[in-house]
Design a protein around this motif. Structure first.
Motif: not given
Length: 220
Positions: A97, A133, A138-139
């Protein structure tokens, strides 16, 4: 004795001499004497001050007309941003993020159920552009909006027939078919085997387009 007459004569003689002993060089003027006047004063002629030559003002010149300016040509419009194969510009799948926020492409994060959620800058609240995310990955999802398109040229509003030609490996979600009036389908992302495109269609048009990590579990 005749002393008195003699004394008288002696006294009168000097007087007469004074009266008649005037300087013969002084002329006599008959008639009444005029008033004695001072000798005329001779005034030096005024010398005119040297005249200053009038300054010469250069004749005004008509300024030359400026060179004709070339018509400005607007710069070409930048090509639409490309979604895929790894992300959207500096925003890529798998970023934390903090890393994603540092790109300047997204807004603040908020809770979005199974995943944390943000939105691409420039996207309206009801026009897509969501970014998801997960803590461990994560994303994992970047949602298209506006004119964002894939390297193959598919975007929101593209024909469903064109999407099927661009991605011959499209597979409809369970319970649907590619020829249905509406549905959802998935295909591998060319150039990134760890991601896929999720496309939704209705009435022959693409209505939803996302780039997703294979580990995404935020929604279907």
């Amino acid at each position: 004795m005749r002393v008195a007459p003699l004394l008288t004569a002696l006294v009168l003689l000097p007087t007469a001499a004074l009266l008649t002993g005037c300087d013969p060089a002084v002329p006599r003027v008959d008639g009444s004497a005029g008033p004695v006047t001072a000798a005329p004063t001779t005034t030096a002629p005024a010398v005119p001050a040297p005249s200053t030559p009038a300054s010469r003002t250069p004749a005004s010149r008509t300024p030359a007309p400026p060179p004709a300016s070339k018509p400005s040509v607007p710069p070409p419009a930048p090509p639409p941003a490309t979604l895929g194969p790894d992300g959207l510009g500096k925003l890529t799948l798998g970023m934390t993020e903090r890393q994603a926020s540092a790109t300047g492409l997204i807004g603040a994060w908020s809770d979005g159920g199974l995943c944390r959620m943000s939105r691409l800058r420039g996207a309206s609240a009801d026009g897509g552009g969501l970014v998801y995310a997960m803590a461990d990955f994560g994303v994992v999802i970047v949602d298209a909006y506006g004119n964002l398109r894939t390297p193959e040229g598919i975007r929101l509003g593209s024909s469903w027939a064109g999407a099927r030609r661009a991605y011959p490996k499209l597979r409809a979600a369970q319970g649907g078919g590619l020829g249905d009036p509406a549905g959802i389908a998935f295909t591998e992302v060319p150039g990134n085997r760890g991601a896929y495109y999720r496309l939704a269609w209705r009435d022959g048009k693409v209505t939803d387009l996302t780039l997703q990590d294979r580990d995404a579990g935020c929604y279907e």
